[in-house]
Design a protein around this motif. Structure first.
Motif, PDB file in Angstrom:
ATOM      1  N   GLN A 112       0.879  -1.226   0.207  1.00 16.27           N
ATOM      2  CA  GLN A 112       0.077  -0.016  -0.039  1.00 16.27           C
ATOM      3  C   GLN A 112       0.849   1.270  -0.046  1.00 16.27           C
ATOM      4  OE1 GLN A 112      -3.571   1.079   0.812  1.00 16.27           O
ATOM      5  NE2 GLN A 112      -3.683  -0.123  -0.826  1.00 16.27           N
ATOM      6  N   GLN A 113       1.973   1.363   0.856  1.00 10.50           N
ATOM      7  CA  GLN A 113       2.820   2.503   1.021  1.00 10.50           C
ATOM      8  C   GLN A 113       3.447   2.674  -0.382  1.00 10.50           C
ATOM      9  OE1 GLN A 113       4.696   1.233   4.822  1.00 10.50           O
ATOM     10  NE2 GLN A 113       4.893   3.599   4.933  1.00 10.50           N
ATOM     11  N   GLN A 114       3.799   1.357  -1.026  1.00 15.88           N
ATOM     12  CA  GLN A 114       4.718   1.743  -2.384  1.00 15.88           C
ATOM     13  C   GLN A 114       4.023   1.917  -3.494  1.00 15.88           C
ATOM     14  OE1 GLN A 114       6.791  -2.161  -2.212  1.00 15.88           O
ATOM     15  NE2 GLN A 114       8.327  -1.646  -0.554  1.00 15.88           N
ATOM     16  N   THR A 115       2.790   1.787  -3.547  1.00 14.08           N
ATOM     17  CA  THR A 115       1.891   1.770  -4.903  1.00 14.08           C
ATOM     18  C   THR A 115       1.034   3.222  -4.654  1.00 14.08           C
ATOM     19  OG1 THR A 115       0.156   0.507  -3.695  1.00 14.08           O
ATOM     20  CG2 THR A 115       1.965  -0.381  -5.341  1.00 14.08           C
ATOM     21  N   GLN A 116       1.118   3.824  -3.757  1.00 15.47           N
ATOM     22  CA  GLN A 116       0.411   5.323  -3.837  1.00 15.47           C
ATOM     23  C   GLN A 116       1.154   6.266  -4.412  1.00 15.47           C
ATOM     24  OE1 GLN A 116      -2.748   5.224  -2.274  1.00 15.47           O
ATOM     25  NE2 GLN A 116      -2.365   3.119  -2.218  1.00 15.47           N
ATOM     26  N   HIS A 117       0.422   6.862  -5.377  1.00 16.95           N
ATOM     27  CA  HIS A 117       1.035   7.917  -5.904  1.00 16.95           C
ATOM     28  C   HIS A 117       0.952   9.237  -5.426  1.00 16.95           C
ATOM     29  CE1 HIS A 117       1.408   5.725 -10.221  1.00 16.95           C
ATOM     30  NE2 HIS A 117       0.552   5.069  -9.438  1.00 16.95           N
ATOM     31  N   SER A 118       1.904  10.175  -5.940  1.00 13.45           N
ATOM     32  CA  SER A 118       1.957  11.667  -5.183  1.00 13.45           C
ATOM     33  C   SER A 118       0.455  12.253  -5.144  1.00 13.45           C
ATOM     34  CB  SER A 118       2.883  12.406  -6.022  1.00 13.45           C
ATOM     35  OG  SER A 118       2.480  12.562  -7.256  1.00 13.45           O
ATOM     36  N   GLY A 119       0.227  12.998  -4.037  1.00  6.87           N
ATOM     37  CA  GLY A 119      -1.132  13.606  -4.084  1.00  6.87           C
ATOM     38  C   GLY A 119      -2.037  12.988  -3.279  1.00  6.87           C
ATOM     39  N   HIS A 120      -1.806  11.497  -2.952  1.00  8.85           N
ATOM     40  CA  HIS A 120      -2.603  10.795  -1.984  1.00  8.85           C
ATOM     41  C   HIS A 120      -2.027   9.743  -1.380  1.00  8.85           C
ATOM     42  CE1 HIS A 120      -3.609   7.730  -5.293  1.00  8.85           C
ATOM     43  NE2 HIS A 120      -3.662   8.767  -5.888  1.00  8.85           N
TER      44      HIS A 120
END
Length: 296
Positions: A33-41
């Protein structure tokens, strides 16, 4: 150490791997979850990620995506430990009663890691896709931009429809870079630490504790050494909108997004997971192997 009967390595590896997976999957979901979140959220940290995932419960949250790797990991770990044990036995064939050479242990670990890649990539791809889709979207765009899979079967069908059989090996190059050296480091560190503990009589009469500590530290060291490849792999496999053209392009885009630091996203929870998983895996593997040798 490998068994005289190779089948024992395969059985002990399968059971040990399944035990480690169950213990470590919540940590794995958190780091994906941490590694696949894009910038902005993105999550502001590990604690926020854990709180958010926990709101979905154990099955839909922390253990999301578990069934597919659980079905396959017995095979994966069976292959790894079986090939590792057999390779080490061949390398040490002329000095069966001497201590193993650490270079041979490293080589055998790398060979074992190579052998299980063909089995682990498809299962890991589906697992990562499912874990990455626990909703954490503040701009409301994810539902429009990418599909949401209800389970591994639906995910597998979409992958096959879009890319065919080869589609299940998306991210395979990154996994190859991750798996081969990490398994060599994993086995080398474990055997070295265990030997030193026995040599200096650290916890001399508590073999289970020695296996837990050596296995845990070995797992953390091996994952810490390859985590950039894990970050790239997870982001690339979680991309169902074809934002990334390939492994290298994904790495370039990640660097533009967050510099070198982004390649170590989730490092803490990854190392915690690695300690727990490998402590359990190697302890179950080692002691079940001893039991099989004594009774069969």
């Amino acid at each position: 150490m490998p068994s005289d009967k190779i089948i024992h390595d395969y059985i002990a590896g399968a059971v040990g791997g399944a035990a480690g997976l169950i213990v470590g999957h919540p940590f794995d979901t958190t780091k994906v979850q941490q590694q696949t979140q894009h910038s902005g959220h993105k999550y502001r940290g590990t604690v926020e990620a854990i709180k958010h995932i926990s709101s979905f419960g154990m099955v839909r949250g922390f253990y999301r995506g578990l069934s597919w790797p659980l079905l396959s990991l017995g095979v994966v770990n069976s292959v790894f430990f079986g090939v590792y044990g057999h390779t080490l036995k061949l390398l040490e064939s002329n000095k069966s009663k001497q201590k193993c050479n650490y270079l041979n242990i490293f080589i055998a670990g790398c060979v074992g890691g190579t052998a299980q890649i063909v089995f682990v990539v498809p299962a890991d791809f589906i697992k990562t896709a499912l874990q990455s889709q626990i909703p954490h979207d503040v701009d409301g765009l994810d539902k429009v931009r990418r599909p949401y899979f209800k389970g591994p079967i639906q995910c597998a069908k979409v992958i096959y429809q879009e890319r065919g059989c080869l589609g299940f090996y998306k991210g395979g190059l990154a996994m190859t870079y991750r798996e081969i050296p990490s398994y060599g480091i994993y086995c080398l560190t474990y055997e070295f630490l265990r030997a030193k503990m026995h040599e200096h009589k650290v916890l001399a009469n508590t073999g289970v504790v020695v296996s837990l500590i050596a296995g845990g530290i070995a797992g953390s060291c091996s994952w810490a050494s390859v985590i950039p490849f894990d970050v790239i792999k997870n982001r690339y496999q979680a991309d169902f909108t074809r934002q990334y053209r390939g492994f290298v392009h994904c790495a370039q885009m990640l660097y533009r997004e967050g510099g070198v630091r982004i390649f170590y996203t989730g490092c803490l929870v990854t190392c915690l997971r690695a300690f727990a998983v490998n402590a359990v895996t190697f302890t179950v593997y080692t002691h079940l192997l001893k039991h099989l040798e004594l009774h069969y």
